[in-house]
Motif scaffolding. Structure first.
Motif, short mmCIF file in Angstrom:
data_model
loop_
_atom_site.label_atom_id
_atom_site.label_comp_id
_atom_site.label_asym_id
_atom_site.label_seq_id
_atom_site.Cartn_x
_atom_site.Cartn_y
_atom_site.Cartn_z
N GLN A 27 -6.59 -1.07 -4.48
CA GLN A 27 -6.40 -1.15 -3.03
C GLN A 27 -7.73 -1.30 -2.30
O GLN A 27 -7.80 -1.87 -1.21
N SER A 28 -8.80 -0.79 -2.91
CA SER A 28 -10.12 -0.88 -2.29
C SER A 28 -10.57 -2.32 -2.09
O SER A 28 -11.33 -2.63 -1.17
N LEU A 47 -3.74 0.73 4.72
CA LEU A 47 -4.08 0.66 3.30
C LEU A 47 -4.80 1.92 2.86
O LEU A 47 -4.48 2.51 1.82
N CYS A 49 0.83 -1.21 0.00
CA CYS A 49 0.00 0.00 0.00
C CYS A 49 0.86 1.25 0.00
O CYS A 49 1.41 1.62 1.00
N GLN A 88 -3.64 4.93 0.33
CA GLN A 88 -4.46 5.02 -0.87
C GLN A 88 -4.85 6.46 -1.17
O GLN A 88 -4.75 6.91 -2.30
#
Length: 417
Positions: A389-390, A358, A12, A362
């Protein structure tokens, strides 16, 4: 400032900040004010989306996760999404957020990030930075708070306003007193705005100042450490009208019988040669204690057992030793500070910290300018990776949901021989 932790396995390092134009649009229709019942007990409902918006008071909790952990475990049967938008050094105009290019301005970024989060509940923590401007900056600050509340109302979310926390130490007692006096002025202004708008207001200044007399709460006199966030969280829970996390358990035993109160349930006939067995069905998980700090009490269930013969008795939970105490201690009440529920909540906390790491990277990548700013022609291709990343964030939220409900444990009390 938040201590950055990079997770190599999760990869991340980037942020998703897209479609600024749509995010910054202001509704043309009049905004309907969203009011709350400031004196009623606070409650999160299934589907709520909670946003922490403010300065370092919120950003630094990325290291500890106490605020989200507390609210997550309060209602383990409800799916609630949390997003921490705290930014060190920020004010109500988003001055610290202008890191990409201008435009968008820091304020436009603030409004865009808030809109993107789709909040239903917003905890608002400002004033600490603005108080440095003194009395002269108060009108500008109040106007900024009012504009943010208008935006939150426009989004249909409830706002909960927090006061700044005090300066615990400074280069001189005189300087500390001067700074705290101004922080109280700003706290009073926030309280007045909250009252006028029908919003909840939580005074953190006085409780944190009082607790600082018996515990080390900060790293540098200004920013809270782990113990500080523990106390901040318990203060927040109390101010929201939430009841204690645990209920005392009373067990009366004899050779052939045993009686108890909820949430305990006796599994055998009484205190036999093989001991006493019972379950303890906790409604919510306890908060994990900070690694450093004073001896804290009343965090785990207090178990009182009367009718025991003289001697020392060991309590185990799911075959793991919890504590050994004398019959007199058990009669007076023994607080449980370790065991399966504490192990579970520590693991849950780590999931929350990973999820928040994360999200942090992001929406705030280390090389924002090269991905989203005026040099995006160099690394703008990584925007797609931000979206992906979601998926990991959603998966971790699913794991949190699976582990936020306390599990029933079998306790066994035996005479130490």
């Amino acid at each position: 400032m938040r201590k950055i932790k990079v997770s190599v396995t999760l990869g991340c390092i980037f942020v998703l900040l897209l479609s600024f134009t749509n995010e910054f649009a202001v509704a043309q229709t009049p905004t309907q004010r969203v009011t709350d019942a400031p004196n009623s007990a606070f409650e999160l409902k299934n589907g709520d989306r909670v946003v922490f918006l403010g300065n370092s008071l919120f950003e630094n909790d990325f290291q500890y996760g106490y605020l989200e952990l507390a609210l997550t475990t309060r209602w383990p049967d409800r799916d609630v999404t949390f997003r921490n938008l705290g930014w060190t050094g920020d004010d109500v105009y988003g001055v610290a957020r202008s890191t990409i290019t201008n435009p968008p301005t820091g304020y436009e970024l603030l409004l865009g990030e808030l809109t993107k989060a789709k909040p239903t509940v917003v905890f608002l923590a400002y004033g600490g930075v603005e108080a440095e401007a003194g009395e002269a900056g108060l009108p500008v600050f109040k106007e900024g708070v009012t504009k943010l509340l208008d935006k939150i109302d426009q989004l249909g979310a409830k706002a909960i306003l927090l006061s700044p926390i005090p300066v615990i130490s400074a280069d001189s007692a005189q300087n500390r007193a001067k700074r705290n006096a101004m922080l109280e002025v700003y706290a009073s202004a926030i309280a007045k705005i909250a009252a006028e708008r029908g919003k909840r207001f939580i005074d953190l200044f006085k409780p944190i100042q009082e607790i600082s007399q018996k515990a080390v709460l900060t790293e540098n006199g200004i920013h809270l450490n782990e113990t500080g966030y523990y106390y901040l969280t318990t203060t927040l829970e109390k101010s929201l009208g939430l009841p204690p996390r645990t209920k005392p358990v009373a067990i009366s035993v004899s050779k052939n019988t045993a009686e108890t109160t909820a949430p305990a349930k006796i599994l055998n006939s009484g205190m036999t040669d093989s001991g006493l067995k019972f379950t303890l069905d906790e409604a919510i998980l306890p908060l994990p204690l900070p690694q450093e700090g004073p001896e804290l009490t009343n965090q785990g269930p207090v178990i009182k057992i009367t009718g025991l013969k003289k001697g020392f008795y060991t309590l185990t939970a799911d075959d793991q030793e919890v504590i050994t105490a004398s019959a007199k201690n058990w009669e007076d009440g023994v607080e449980i500070k370790q065991g399966p529920s504490f192990t579970q909540v520590r693991e849950l906390r780590q999931m929350i910290l990973k999820k928040n790491d994360l999200f942090f990277f992001q929406y705030r990548p280390l090389n924002t300018t090269y991905i989203l700013g005026f040099r995006s022609y160099e690394q703008g291709r990584h925007v797609k990776g931000l979206e992906e990343q979601s998926i990991l964030i959603k998966w971790l939220e699913g794991q949190i949901a699976l582990n936020r409900t306390p599990k029933s444990s079998v306790y066994h009390l035996t005479l130490l021989k």
